[in-house]
Design a protein around this motif. Structure first.
Motif, PDB file in Angstrom:
ATOM      1  N   THR A   1     -14.912  -5.499   0.812  1.00  0.00           N
ATOM      2  CA  THR A   1     -14.945  -6.935   0.499  1.00  0.00           C
ATOM      3  C   THR A   1     -13.907  -7.728   1.302  1.00  0.00           C
ATOM      4  O   THR A   1     -13.703  -7.452   2.476  1.00  0.00           O
ATOM      5  N   GLY A   2     -13.271  -8.682   0.664  1.00  0.00           N
ATOM      6  CA  GLY A   2     -12.452  -9.633   1.418  1.00  0.00           C
ATOM      7  C   GLY A   2     -11.065  -9.137   1.775  1.00  0.00           C
ATOM      8  O   GLY A   2     -10.650  -8.048   1.398  1.00  0.00           O
ATOM      9  N   GLY A   3     -10.333  -9.958   2.512  1.00  0.00           N
ATOM     10  CA  GLY A   3      -8.972  -9.595   2.895  1.00  0.00           C
ATOM     11  C   GLY A   3      -8.124 -10.810   3.232  1.00  0.00           C
ATOM     12  O   GLY A   3      -8.649 -11.919   3.425  1.00  0.00           O
ATOM     13  N   LYS A   4      -6.834 -10.608   3.225  1.00  0.00           N
ATOM     14  CA  LYS A   4      -5.893 -11.641   3.684  1.00  0.00           C
ATOM     15  C   LYS A   4      -4.755 -10.850   4.321  1.00  0.00           C
ATOM     16  O   LYS A   4      -3.636 -10.763   3.802  1.00  0.00           O
TER      17      LYS A   4
ATOM     18  N   GLN B   1     -14.063 -14.420  11.835  1.00  0.00           N
ATOM     19  CA  GLN B   1     -14.959 -13.905  10.788  1.00  0.00           C
ATOM     20  C   GLN B   1     -14.882 -12.376  10.742  1.00  0.00           C
ATOM     21  O   GLN B   1     -15.860 -11.676  11.007  1.00  0.00           O
ATOM     22  N   ILE B   2     -13.720 -11.876  10.435  1.00  0.00           N
ATOM     23  CA  ILE B   2     -13.497 -10.425  10.361  1.00  0.00           C
ATOM     24  C   ILE B   2     -12.782 -10.167   9.039  1.00  0.00           C
ATOM     25  O   ILE B   2     -11.798 -10.836   8.722  1.00  0.00           O
ATOM     26  N   CYS B   3     -13.269  -9.162   8.299  1.00  0.00           N
ATOM     27  CA  CYS B   3     -12.652  -8.923   6.981  1.00  0.00           C
ATOM     28  C   CYS B   3     -11.191  -8.509   7.114  1.00  0.00           C
ATOM     29  O   CYS B   3     -10.384  -8.796   6.238  1.00  0.00           O
ATOM     30  N   THR B   4     -10.844  -7.838   8.208  1.00  0.00           N
ATOM     31  CA  THR B   4      -9.452  -7.402   8.390  1.00  0.00           C
ATOM     32  C   THR B   4      -8.635  -8.400   9.228  1.00  0.00           C
ATOM     33  O   THR B   4      -7.537  -8.064   9.686  1.00  0.00           O
ATOM     34  N   ALA B   5      -9.164  -9.588   9.472  1.00  0.00           N
ATOM     35  CA  ALA B   5      -8.448 -10.572  10.302  1.00  0.00           C
ATOM     36  C   ALA B   5      -6.994 -10.678   9.821  1.00  0.00           C
ATOM     37  O   ALA B   5      -6.743 -10.836   8.623  1.00  0.00           O
ATOM     38  N   THR B   6      -6.052 -10.572  10.756  1.00  0.00           N
ATOM     39  CA  THR B   6      -4.646 -10.658  10.362  1.00  0.00           C
ATOM     40  C   THR B   6      -4.274 -12.142  10.300  1.00  0.00           C
ATOM     41  O   THR B   6      -3.737 -12.721  11.240  1.00  0.00           O
TER      42      THR B   6
ATOM     43  N   ARG C   1     -14.481   7.076  14.335  1.00  0.00           N
ATOM     44  CA  ARG C   1     -14.034   8.396  13.844  1.00  0.00           C
ATOM     45  C   ARG C   1     -12.973   8.281  12.757  1.00  0.00           C
ATOM     46  O   ARG C   1     -12.562   9.269  12.177  1.00  0.00           O
ATOM     47  N   ILE C   2     -12.500   7.050  12.524  1.00  0.00           N
ATOM     48  CA  ILE C   2     -11.358   6.861  11.626  1.00  0.00           C
ATOM     49  C   ILE C   2     -11.807   6.102  10.377  1.00  0.00           C
ATOM     50  O   ILE C   2     -12.458   5.056  10.486  1.00  0.00           O
ATOM     51  N   PRO C   3     -11.473   6.632   9.178  1.00  0.00           N
ATOM     52  CA  PRO C   3     -11.970   5.978   7.960  1.00  0.00           C
ATOM     53  C   PRO C   3     -11.465   4.557   7.785  1.00  0.00           C
ATOM     54  O   PRO C   3     -10.376   4.212   8.243  1.00  0.00           O
ATOM     55  N   PHE C   4     -12.275   3.773   7.104  1.00  0.00           N
ATOM     56  CA  PHE C   4     -12.026   2.344   6.958  1.00  0.00           C
ATOM     57  C   PHE C   4     -12.405   1.912   5.541  1.00  0.00           C
ATOM     58  O   PHE C   4     -13.431   2.318   5.022  1.00  0.00           O
ATOM     59  N   GLY C   5     -11.577   1.067   4.929  1.00  0.00           N
ATOM     60  CA  GLY C   5     -11.905   0.544   3.606  1.00  0.00           C
ATOM     61  C   GLY C   5     -10.673  -0.072   2.978  1.00  0.00           C
ATOM     62  O   GLY C   5      -9.610  -0.096   3.588  1.00  0.00           O
ATOM     63  N   GLY C   6     -10.815  -0.544   1.756  1.00  0.00           N
ATOM     64  CA  GLY C   6      -9.705  -1.286   1.165  1.00  0.00           C
ATOM     65  C   GLY C   6      -9.244  -0.788  -0.179  1.00  0.00           C
ATOM     66  O   GLY C   6      -9.877   0.068  -0.793  1.00  0.00           O
ATOM     67  N   VAL C   7      -8.115  -1.337  -0.617  1.00  0.00           N
ATOM     68  CA  VAL C   7      -7.637  -1.122  -1.983  1.00  0.00           C
ATOM     69  C   VAL C   7      -7.569  -2.483  -2.668  1.00  0.00           C
ATOM     70  O   VAL C   7      -7.892  -3.504  -2.087  1.00  0.00           O
ATOM     71  N   LYS C   8      -7.112  -2.473  -3.901  1.00  0.00           N
ATOM     72  CA  LYS C   8      -7.029  -3.683  -4.705  1.00  0.00           C
ATOM     73  C   LYS C   8      -8.407  -4.377  -4.698  1.00  0.00           C
ATOM     74  O   LYS C   8      -9.425  -3.685  -4.806  1.00  0.00           O
ATOM     75  N   GLN C   9      -8.451  -5.683  -4.465  1.00  0.00           N
ATOM     76  CA  GLN C   9      -9.767  -6.336  -4.515  1.00  0.00           C
ATOM     77  C   GLN C   9     -10.446  -6.382  -3.142  1.00  0.00           C
ATOM     78  O   GLN C   9     -11.330  -7.204  -2.906  1.00  0.00           O
ATOM     79  N   SER C  10     -10.019  -5.504  -2.250  1.00  0.00           N
ATOM     80  CA  SER C  10     -10.688  -5.406  -0.943  1.00  0.00           C
ATOM     81  C   SER C  10     -11.749  -4.325  -0.919  1.00  0.00           C
ATOM     82  O   SER C  10     -12.393  -4.117   0.114  1.00  0.00           O
ATOM     83  N   GLY C  11     -11.918  -3.618  -2.024  1.00  0.00           N
ATOM     84  CA  GLY C  11     -13.051  -2.706  -2.035  1.00  0.00           C
ATOM     85  C   GLY C  11     -12.811  -1.369  -2.680  1.00  0.00           C
ATOM     86  O   GLY C  11     -11.711  -1.051  -3.141  1.00  0.00           O
ATOM     87  N   ILE C  12     -13.893  -0.587  -2.658  1.00  0.00           N
ATOM     88  CA  ILE C  12     -13.889   0.745  -3.256  1.00  0.00           C
ATOM     89  C   ILE C  12     -14.576   1.670  -2.268  1.00  0.00           C
ATOM     90  O   ILE C  12     -15.672   1.378  -1.808  1.00  0.00           O
ATOM     91  N   GLY C  13     -13.933   2.778  -1.953  1.00  0.00           N
ATOM     92  CA  GLY C  13     -14.559   3.771  -1.087  1.00  0.00           C
ATOM     93  C   GLY C  13     -14.239   3.549   0.382  1.00  0.00           C
ATOM     94  O   GLY C  13     -13.587   2.569   0.752  1.00  0.00           O
ATOM     95  N   ARG C  14     -14.689   4.469   1.201  1.00  0.00           N
ATOM     96  CA  ARG C  14     -14.404   4.433   2.633  1.00  0.00           C
ATOM     97  C   ARG C  14     -15.680   4.543   3.439  1.00  0.00           C
ATOM     98  O   ARG C  14     -16.619   5.220   3.032  1.00  0.00           O
TER      99      ARG C  14
END
Ligand code: TXE
Length: 547
Positions: A291-294, A322-327, A510-523
């Motif tokens: 999901t989202g990110g900041k 428009q990138i979920c991981t935009a810094t 090749r490298i896992p991707f995903g979030g914690v908190k309200q950025s998501g569940i799973g990889r």
């Protein structure tokens, strides 16, 4: 009643192609049973203000607001048909196909896509507004992901923990495990990387032997519908991959709540993710959400400044922001703050050339839709109202023929931690820069967000880089230190996803991707990505005399 299922289109760069307009179910093109077309392409999603529905219709180009095509909108009945087709394929032909054959089909599909790279890139540049080179990169990501996961298809037993194994129990019992596909997988994808997001979900699901109903984002369905024309050509049996275009609140919700679906995978907004979790609860679906990110980007006083500036720019301005991981939150040590701002603004001015995404010199095209454009501009307005300083940009721009959803790349300074532009995901080319004094302070501020997706750290000090990487809640949950044999470590039980040291947005299949908190569940991606599409079965064999 909409009946046209194909239309010849010519993109603004002269590339012509046959565009499917219908739904791809059981290897057939069908009209939506309701006869509905996508007529209101976008609201702001389930969680944003639901009133934000725009009176624009159909699939159009954000570069000049012109209509491209009228596409069928699948509904509940179409979703039901596609789930049934996927179930039949899962129980029938697909389960009879070996992992080696699955891998071959996936490679063949990748070859067919690659042969049409410029067609796909032209479609996404036209429909999404991303620059052509970037759209070509998305096609490469699709083919690379299919090929990467094709390699797993006949090696699942070798690479995933717990590997299928015989478990010693006693002489009267044989016990072993097998790793099985989950079944029918619903996949709901967003519009920012129409092909890339499809690839991240299709690749591991297919390799593991699942069948799929994929719902593209209603704003950008065109490239995936063309992709669907290659599925049967590659040799996939009917029902293995179904592509059902439709609006989120109808087709998406029907898929998420369908009791014939075993897993739902979603990428999109946090609020829609929350909604999907509720819908999926009806039959306790396996679920993965991205999901989202900041995401924070931290520049320490010893950073190699030109590198930090380069990635600070790329990390927020690439893909129109428009990138979920935009810094999007940039923290700069106070000793180098003024120098950084000067260089950063210079870099944005020099590199972020805004314009027609088909033009070779363009870095930044339009925002994807009017809804997103309005949303980004409203955040920029909020930043001004709340007293942040516009160091660069801050306005809407017009593009091709005086139209289009173009926004100036925008840099805010003097941003405080309570401002909307600091706290909420803008999903546009808008950076919030502030200064910090100590490592402790910046870690605390970087973690002070509901999100936890990506983080970038710029320093030449290796121990600082690694310590901060551990303590940032970007896919990692740092809790306490652990003492082993008298040595103190940061708790190793954190779930690290995406922390970049001296770069930003450095993705790799090749490298896992995903979030914690309200950025998501799973990889997704890597081995973790395929694990998410399998389940472990335990088999107990009684070898003793039976009474
Ligand atoms: O997202 P939605 P929207 C964020 C970003 C953006 C905001 C809104 O902040 O500004 O979300 O974008 C489907 N049941 N991201 O409105 O609604 C929908 O059809 C089932 C971050 O476009 O999340 C589409 O296929 N499905 C993000 C998908 O969900 C539903 C990428 C995404 O739409 C549904 C995109 C429902 N009730 C936006 N409602 C990222 N993480 O990369 C919608 N959908």
């Amino acid at each position: 009643m909409a009946t046209n299922l194909f239309q010849t289109l010519t993109a603004p760069n002269g590339v012509s192609f046959e565009q499917p307009l219908g739904l791809f179910i059981n290897n057939e093109w069908r009209a939506a049973k309701s006869g509905n077309l996508i007529t209101v392409p976008s609201s702001l999603g389930a969680g944003r203000l639901a009133v934000a529905v725009y009176p624009r219709s159909l699939i159009s180009s954000p570069r000049n607001e012109q209509e491209i095509a009228k596409v069928h909108a699948g509904g509940e009945q179409d979703i039901d048909d596609s789930v049934k087709a996927a179930r039949q394929a899962f129980r029938g032909p697909w389960s009879a196909i070996s992992g080696t054959q699955r891998g071959e089909l996936m490679r063949k599909l990748a070859d067919l896509v690659e042969a049409k790279t410029d067609t796909f890139a032209s479609i996404d540049t036209w429909n999404n507004g991303k620059r052509f080179a970037s759209a070509q990169g998305d096609v490469s990501e699709l083919t690379a992901t299919l090929r990467y996961y094709a390699g797993f298809a006949d090696k699942l037993a070798l690479c995933l923990p717990p590997i299928p194994e015989v478990i010693p129990v006693n002489l009267e019992k044989l016990a072993y495990t097998s790793r099985d596909p989950i079944g029918v997988c619903g996949q709901i994808i967003p519009w920012n990387y129409p092909l890339g997001m499809a690839a991240w979900k299709l690749g591991p699901a297919l390799a593991a032997g699942n069948t799929i109903v994929l719902k593209p984002a209603e704003q950008t369905p065109l490239s995936i519908l063309v992709f669907a024309t290659l599925i049967e050509k590659a040799g996939f049996p009917p029902g293995v991959i179904n592509i059902v275009n439709g609006v989120g609140r109808t087709a998406g919700a029907s898929l998420a709540s369908h009791t014939g679906v075993d897993k739902i995978a979603f990428t999109g907004s946090t609020n829609t993710g929350r909604e999907i979790m509720k819908l999926a609860a009806v039959n306790l679906k396996n679920i993965s959400l991205e999901t989202g990110g900041k995401s924070p980007l931290i520049v320490f006083e010893d950073a190699e400044l030109s590198n930090a500036v380069k990635f600070s720019h790329y990390g927020i301005m690439a893909n129109q922001g428009q990138i979920c991981t935009a810094t999007s939150r940039i923290f700069v040590h106070k000793k180098i703050y003024d120098q950084f701002i000067n260089l950063f603004v210079e870099q944005v001015k020099k590199t972020s050339v805004v314009g027609d995404p088909f033009a070779p010199g363009t870095f930044q095209g339009p925002q994807v839709t009017k809804a997103q454009y309005d949303s980004v501009l409203s955040y920029i307005e909020a930043g001004k109202q709340e007293g942040a300083t516009v160091a660069y940009g801050g306005k809407a721009l017009t593009g091709v023929n005086g139209k289009g959803y173009f926004v100036e790349p925008t840099v805010f300074t003097n941003v405080s931690d309570s401002m909307k532009i600091y706290r909420e995901e803008i999903f546009g080319p808008c950076a919030a820069v502030s200064s910090f004094s100590t490592e402790e302070e910046v870690i605390e501020r970087a973690n002070d967000t509901i999100y936890g997706l990506g983080a970038a750290i710029f320093t030449e000090n290796i121990s600082r880089a690694l310590t901060v990487a551990k303590r940032i809640e970007a896919g990692s949950k740092f809790e306490s230190s652990l003492t082993v044999y008298g040595y103190s470590y940061a708790n190793p039980l954190f779930f690290c996803t995406v922390v970049w040291i001296n770069s930003s947005q450095d993705s790799d299949i090749r490298i896992p991707f995903g979030g914690v908190k309200q950025s998501g569940i799973g990889r997704e991606l890597g081995e973790a990505g395929i694990e998410a599409y399998t389940q472990v079965k335990a088999i107990h064999v009684n070898l003793a005399h039976r009474v």
